[in-house]
Design a protein around this motif. Sequence first.
Motif, PDB file in Angstrom:
ATOM      1  N   ASP A 331       0.825  -1.215   0.000  1.00  0.00           N
ATOM      2  CA  ASP A 331       0.000   0.000   0.000  1.00  0.00           C
ATOM      3  C   ASP A 331       0.856   1.259   0.000  1.00  0.00           C
ATOM      4  O   ASP A 331       0.482   2.268  -0.607  1.00  0.00           O
ATOM      5  CB  ASP A 331      -0.951   0.000   1.202  1.00  0.00           C
ATOM      6  N   THR A 354      -1.716 -12.731  -3.568  1.00  0.00           N
ATOM      7  CA  THR A 354      -2.674 -11.733  -3.081  1.00  0.00           C
ATOM      8  C   THR A 354      -2.092 -10.324  -3.185  1.00  0.00           C
ATOM      9  O   THR A 354      -2.769  -9.385  -3.603  1.00  0.00           O
ATOM     10  CB  THR A 354      -3.073 -12.046  -1.632  1.00  0.00           C
ATOM     11  N   THR A 355      -0.825 -10.193  -2.816  1.00  0.00           N
ATOM     12  CA  THR A 355      -0.169  -8.887  -2.905  1.00  0.00           C
ATOM     13  C   THR A 355      -0.075  -8.433  -4.351  1.00  0.00           C
ATOM     14  O   THR A 355      -0.316  -7.259  -4.665  1.00  0.00           O
ATOM     15  CB  THR A 355       1.231  -8.961  -2.278  1.00  0.00           C
ATOM     16  N   GLU A 357      -2.044  -9.241  -6.828  1.00  0.00           N
ATOM     17  CA  GLU A 357      -3.368  -8.868  -7.312  1.00  0.00           C
ATOM     18  C   GLU A 357      -3.780  -7.499  -6.779  1.00  0.00           C
ATOM     19  O   GLU A 357      -4.436  -6.724  -7.484  1.00  0.00           O
ATOM     20  CB  GLU A 357      -4.400  -9.932  -6.909  1.00  0.00           C
ATOM     21  N   ARG A 358      -3.391  -7.198  -5.551  1.00  0.00           N
ATOM     22  CA  ARG A 358      -3.708  -5.881  -4.982  1.00  0.00           C
ATOM     23  C   ARG A 358      -2.990  -4.785  -5.771  1.00  0.00           C
ATOM     24  O   ARG A 358      -3.565  -3.744  -6.087  1.00  0.00           O
ATOM     25  CB  ARG A 358      -3.300  -5.842  -3.508  1.00  0.00           C
ATOM     26  N   ARG A 362      -5.174  -1.975  -7.916  1.00  0.00           N
ATOM     27  CA  ARG A 362      -5.252  -0.621  -7.363  1.00  0.00           C
ATOM     28  C   ARG A 362      -4.393   0.402  -8.098  1.00  0.00           C
ATOM     29  O   ARG A 362      -4.416   1.578  -7.736  1.00  0.00           O
ATOM     30  CB  ARG A 362      -4.893  -0.661  -5.880  1.00  0.00           C
TER      31      ARG A 362
END
Length: 421
Positions: A331, A354-355, A357-358, A362
């Motif tokens: 993030d 998962t990271t 895909e984030r 975003r």
Amino acid sequence: MTNPDDIPALINAIGAAARAAATELAIAPAAQRAKALAIAADTVWAQRAAIIKANARDLAYGHDKGLSAAMIDRLTLDEPRLQGIVDGLRAVAAQADPLGAVTAEWDMPSGLHIRRVRTPLGVIGVIYESRPNVTADAGALCLKSGNAVILRGGSESFHSSVAIHACLIKGLAAAGLPETAIQLIPTRDRAAVTQMLRATAYIDVIVPRGGKGLVGLVQAEARVPVFAHLEGVCHIYADAAANLEKARRVVLNAKTRRPGICGAAECLLIDRRFHEAYGPILITDLLAAGVEVRAAGDLAQIPGTTLAQEDDFGREFLGMIIAAKLVDGVDGAIAHIRKYGSNHTESILTEDDTTAERFFARLDSAILMRNASTQFADGGEFGMGAELGIATGKLHARGPVGAEQLTSFKYLVTGDGTVRK
């Protein structure tokens, strides 16, 4: 013959000839256009010594102007790079023809049968700086997509572009296509750029290929629609879950393979947890390779780095310089890229799905990568044979602009005496 010193008359004459050529190209058979490109490729190779000789004149001009080492690299042609141009021309020639391709087809209850098919844009103006290979790439892609093109190369690459353009003309002539389908502005006068930007009667779209200054000028002054190829402020983020050896290999390649291209990494973001686990290894690798690392925060304590200034972030260095900073997880990387990025290309180094895909979900850059060098931001590497640039806007074309992206569409509607109630 139009006086090349009379710039408005010159652009009008070139534009009128391009418009006439475009009407012929739109209906020229695919095999005829492919033949022109294949012969152009053979001619480039046959004329390689003459092209390299012309390029030597441009290199001397560039050195006299004080171009940076990275810009000289962009300008340089040798046999391997000419082989790349030849391969690109042949690859574009061999691609499936985009014209007439049916992209959608359906029937209506009214009895109408509707097809949406690809058509050329018309006349494309390409304004570019010091990379002479753009002459071949732009000419090939526009011809493949049935468009006429007006090329305005940079003053540094003038002689190289003239030599390459002559090879394209030989291909057109041999295939029986109008030689005015691919025209090169025969002057270094900057007034030609201004006239192209105003040539709404002749040019359907302008593609600027160059640095922020050129793109900003085109966007500010163009009356013709523009495919924006904005600066490549490309980021590479090493996540806590990155594989160390993959990260070392990718980061070095992303910065040092060819630092003067738009796909070169300009900012390295490192997760604090990665840094805690592995120390400064990514930074020391870059320093050992001769890269100037402009580091912020804790990274500035690493010997050999230079303290980063605020304007080092969001900057396209186009050389052996990179900005570097620690961030708090994915993030933190996303927030930094949203603030400083140019929506060109970003890469995440991580083994965590998962990271990744984030990161992909975003961010809204034209190209997002995982565990791959940003130097792959190239139409040739995407299987397009060549590219006209990396479009960073959101309308019509985005990412690598190949032949397909240089088409529009029309609807073909068939009835059987069908009337509307």
